[in-house]
Scaffold this motif. Structure first.
Motif, PDB file in Angstrom:
ATOM      1  N   ASP A 185       5.081  87.663 -16.859  1.00 18.69           N
ATOM      2  CA  ASP A 185       5.690  87.677 -15.538  1.00 18.69           C
ATOM      3  C   ASP A 185       5.175  86.474 -14.752  1.00 18.69           C
ATOM      4  O   ASP A 185       3.960  86.236 -14.705  1.00 18.69           O
ATOM      5  CB  ASP A 185       5.319  88.976 -14.809  1.00 18.69           C
ATOM      6  N   THR A 198       2.764  88.014 -11.811  1.00 18.66           N
ATOM      7  CA  THR A 198       1.600  88.831 -12.176  1.00 18.66           C
ATOM      8  C   THR A 198       0.973  88.432 -13.505  1.00 18.66           C
ATOM      9  O   THR A 198      -0.174  88.779 -13.782  1.00 18.66           O
ATOM     10  CB  THR A 198       1.999  90.315 -12.256  1.00 18.66           C
ATOM     11  N   LYS A 247       1.856  89.654 -16.242  1.00 20.86           N
ATOM     12  CA  LYS A 247       1.919  90.836 -17.102  1.00 20.86           C
ATOM     13  C   LYS A 247       2.907  90.623 -18.249  1.00 20.86           C
ATOM     14  O   LYS A 247       3.985  90.073 -18.062  1.00 20.86           O
ATOM     15  CB  LYS A 247       2.337  92.052 -16.276  1.00 20.86           C
TER      16      LYS A 247
END
Length: 199
Positions: free
Chosen positions: A149, A152, A154
């Motif tokens: 991401d 983030t 992630k």
């Protein structure tokens, strides 16, 4: 009974009825308040492509075929391939010369090892032959790590469907990617069924 007494009883009855009516929309045990709102927006898993998504045809300039892709998705070109993306989903199309159609056996022995080397988080590969209007395609389904991401960092798990079609010495390759938790069976069938040979 006197008129005065009767009038008093009517006032008490009217007050009681009014009191019952005023609680119809606010009591914690009221069934209307607890009922689901049919006009509320539908809650879907992240990455689900909406049922009302529109599709538009796109012809790959050098690929001898066209495919319907979701309207409004961002388009990018790289190394002869074209990719359309929106949030967690993508449709990638490319073309390559081939001496003959790919088979399930060949896909298992050659394509799977290539994908495993090139794909982070590659797992759960399944190979099958599927019928589509443009002809029989070899479908390779597998899981892979998503791109991090941008905010983030992630990384999640993607579910990938790779279709390989063959016609007149050319392969048409569609790679459809979405979140593992999403239900995109119908959209991916629409896209893979829309392939048409143009040369």
């Amino acid at each position: 009974m006197s008129r005065r007494h009767a009038a008093a009883l009517l006032v008490v009855a009217a007050t009681a009825v009014a009191g019952c009516g005023s609680s119809s929309g606010s009591g914690p045990g009221n069934s209307s308040a607890a009922a689901a709102n049919p006009n509320a927006p539908e809650s879907s898993p992240a990455g689900d492509i909406p049922d009302n998504q529109a599709y538009v045809p796109y012809r790959l300039a050098s690929g001898h075929f066209s495919v319907k892709v979701p309207e409004g998705w961002a388009q990018a070109k790289q190394a002869g391939a074209v990719t359309f993306t929106d949030k967690l989903n993508s449709v990638r199309m490319e073309s390559a010369a081939a001496s003959g159609p790919l088979t399930v056996t060949t896909a298992q022995s050659t394509e799977i090892p290539k994908l495993k080397r090139a794909t982070p988080g590659f797992s759960g590969a399944k190979v099958s032959a599927v019928k589509r209007p443009a002809g029989t395609a070899i479908r390779i389904s597998y899981l892979a790590s998503s791109k991090p991401d941008p905010v983030t960092g992630k990384v999640t798990t993607d579910a990938v469907e790779r279709y390989v079609f063959f016609n007149k010495g050319r392969q048409a390759i569609l790679t459809l990617t979405g979140a593992k938790t999403a239900d995109n069976v119908d959209p991916w069938r629409i896209v893979s069924s829309s392939l048409r040979w143009t040369a």
